[in-house]
Design a protein around this motif. Structure first.
Motif, PDB file in Angstrom:
ATOM      1  N   SER A 143       0.459  -0.933   0.000  1.00 49.06           N
ATOM      2  CA  SER A 143       0.488   0.274  -0.277  1.00 49.06           C
ATOM      3  C   SER A 143       0.829   1.689   0.256  1.00 49.06           C
ATOM      4  O   SER A 143       1.900   1.132   0.787  1.00 49.06           O
ATOM      5  N   PRO A 144       0.626   2.219  -0.332  1.00 49.15           N
ATOM      6  CA  PRO A 144       1.332   3.830  -0.948  1.00 49.15           C
ATOM      7  C   PRO A 144       0.602   4.676  -0.011  1.00 49.15           C
ATOM      8  O   PRO A 144       0.709   5.275   0.096  1.00 49.15           O
ATOM      9  N   ALA A 145      -0.329   4.043   1.177  1.00 50.03           N
ATOM     10  CA  ALA A 145      -1.040   4.680   1.649  1.00 50.03           C
ATOM     11  C   ALA A 145       0.372   5.405   3.483  1.00 50.03           C
ATOM     12  O   ALA A 145       1.007   4.021   2.987  1.00 50.03           O
ATOM     13  N   PRO A 146       0.304   6.344   3.515  1.00 57.00           N
ATOM     14  CA  PRO A 146       1.160   6.977   4.781  1.00 57.00           C
ATOM     15  C   PRO A 146       0.652   6.086   5.826  1.00 57.00           C
ATOM     16  O   PRO A 146      -0.265   5.286   6.071  1.00 57.00           O
ATOM     17  N   PRO A 147       1.185   5.669   6.793  1.00 58.35           N
ATOM     18  CA  PRO A 147       1.893   5.731   8.002  1.00 58.35           C
ATOM     19  C   PRO A 147       0.822   5.880   8.403  1.00 58.35           C
ATOM     20  O   PRO A 147       0.039   7.148   8.440  1.00 58.35           O
ATOM     21  N   PHE A 148       0.469   5.189   9.831  1.00 52.79           N
ATOM     22  CA  PHE A 148      -0.730   5.661  10.376  1.00 52.79           C
ATOM     23  C   PHE A 148      -0.398   6.946  11.544  1.00 52.79           C
ATOM     24  O   PHE A 148      -1.413   7.650  11.550  1.00 52.79           O
ATOM     25  N   LEU A 204      -3.171  10.118  11.030  1.00 52.72           N
ATOM     26  CA  LEU A 204      -3.986  11.321  12.155  1.00 52.72           C
ATOM     27  C   LEU A 204      -3.753  12.495  12.079  1.00 52.72           C
ATOM     28  O   LEU A 204      -3.959  13.293  12.445  1.00 52.72           O
ATOM     29  N   GLY A 205      -2.843  12.778  11.430  1.00 53.17           N
ATOM     30  CA  GLY A 205      -2.188  14.385  11.141  1.00 53.17           C
ATOM     31  C   GLY A 205      -3.605  15.151   9.783  1.00 53.17           C
ATOM     32  O   GLY A 205      -3.695  16.102  10.645  1.00 53.17           O
ATOM     33  N   LEU A 206      -3.880  13.978   8.649  1.00 53.66           N
ATOM     34  CA  LEU A 206      -4.513  14.753   8.252  1.00 53.66           C
ATOM     35  C   LEU A 206      -5.780  14.396   8.762  1.00 53.66           C
ATOM     36  O   LEU A 206      -6.546  15.240   8.203  1.00 53.66           O
ATOM     37  N   LEU A 207      -6.337  13.768   9.490  1.00 57.48           N
ATOM     38  CA  LEU A 207      -7.245  13.492  10.788  1.00 57.48           C
ATOM     39  C   LEU A 207      -7.523  15.111  11.165  1.00 57.48           C
ATOM     40  O   LEU A 207      -8.714  15.953  11.282  1.00 57.48           O
ATOM     41  N   GLY A 208      -6.355  15.672  12.326  1.00 55.47           N
ATOM     42  CA  GLY A 208      -6.202  16.647  12.380  1.00 55.47           C
ATOM     43  C   GLY A 208      -6.162  17.801  11.634  1.00 55.47           C
ATOM     44  O   GLY A 208      -6.469  18.753  12.106  1.00 55.47           O
ATOM     45  N   MET A 209      -6.065  17.908  10.398  1.00 55.05           N
ATOM     46  CA  MET A 209      -5.743  19.049   9.683  1.00 55.05           C
ATOM     47  C   MET A 209      -7.455  19.828   9.268  1.00 55.05           C
ATOM     48  O   MET A 209      -8.035  20.332   9.509  1.00 55.05           O
TER      49      MET A 209
END
Length: 53
Positions: free
Chosen positions: A22-27, A31-36
Motif C-alpha cells: 500500500s502506498p498509504a502513509p503510516p498511521f 492522524l495528522g490528516l485527521l487533525g488538519m
C-alpha cells in the motif's frame, strides 16, 4: 465521502489481491490528516460560537 470511502476499499482489495504494498502513509500520517480536517472544521465553528455572544 461515502464514494471516497468505497473507492478506497475497492482499491485496498485490489492491492491486497495483487500483493502490492500500500502506498498509504503510516498511521501517524493519517492522524495528522485527521487533525488538519478537524482543525479546518473547528475554526468556523468557533467563529460562529463567538459571534453569538
Amino acid at each position: 465521502m461515502l464514494l471516497a470511502l468505497a473507492t478506497g476499499i475497492v482499491i485496498g482489495v485490489v492491492f491486497q489481491s495483487l500483493k502490492i504494498p500500500s502506498p498509504a502513509p503510516p498511521f501517524l500520517g493519517l492522524l495528522g490528516l485527521l487533525g488538519m480536517f478537524l482543525g479546518q472544521r473547528l475554526i468556523p465553528w468557533i467563529q460562529l460560537w463567538l459571534s453569538r455572544k
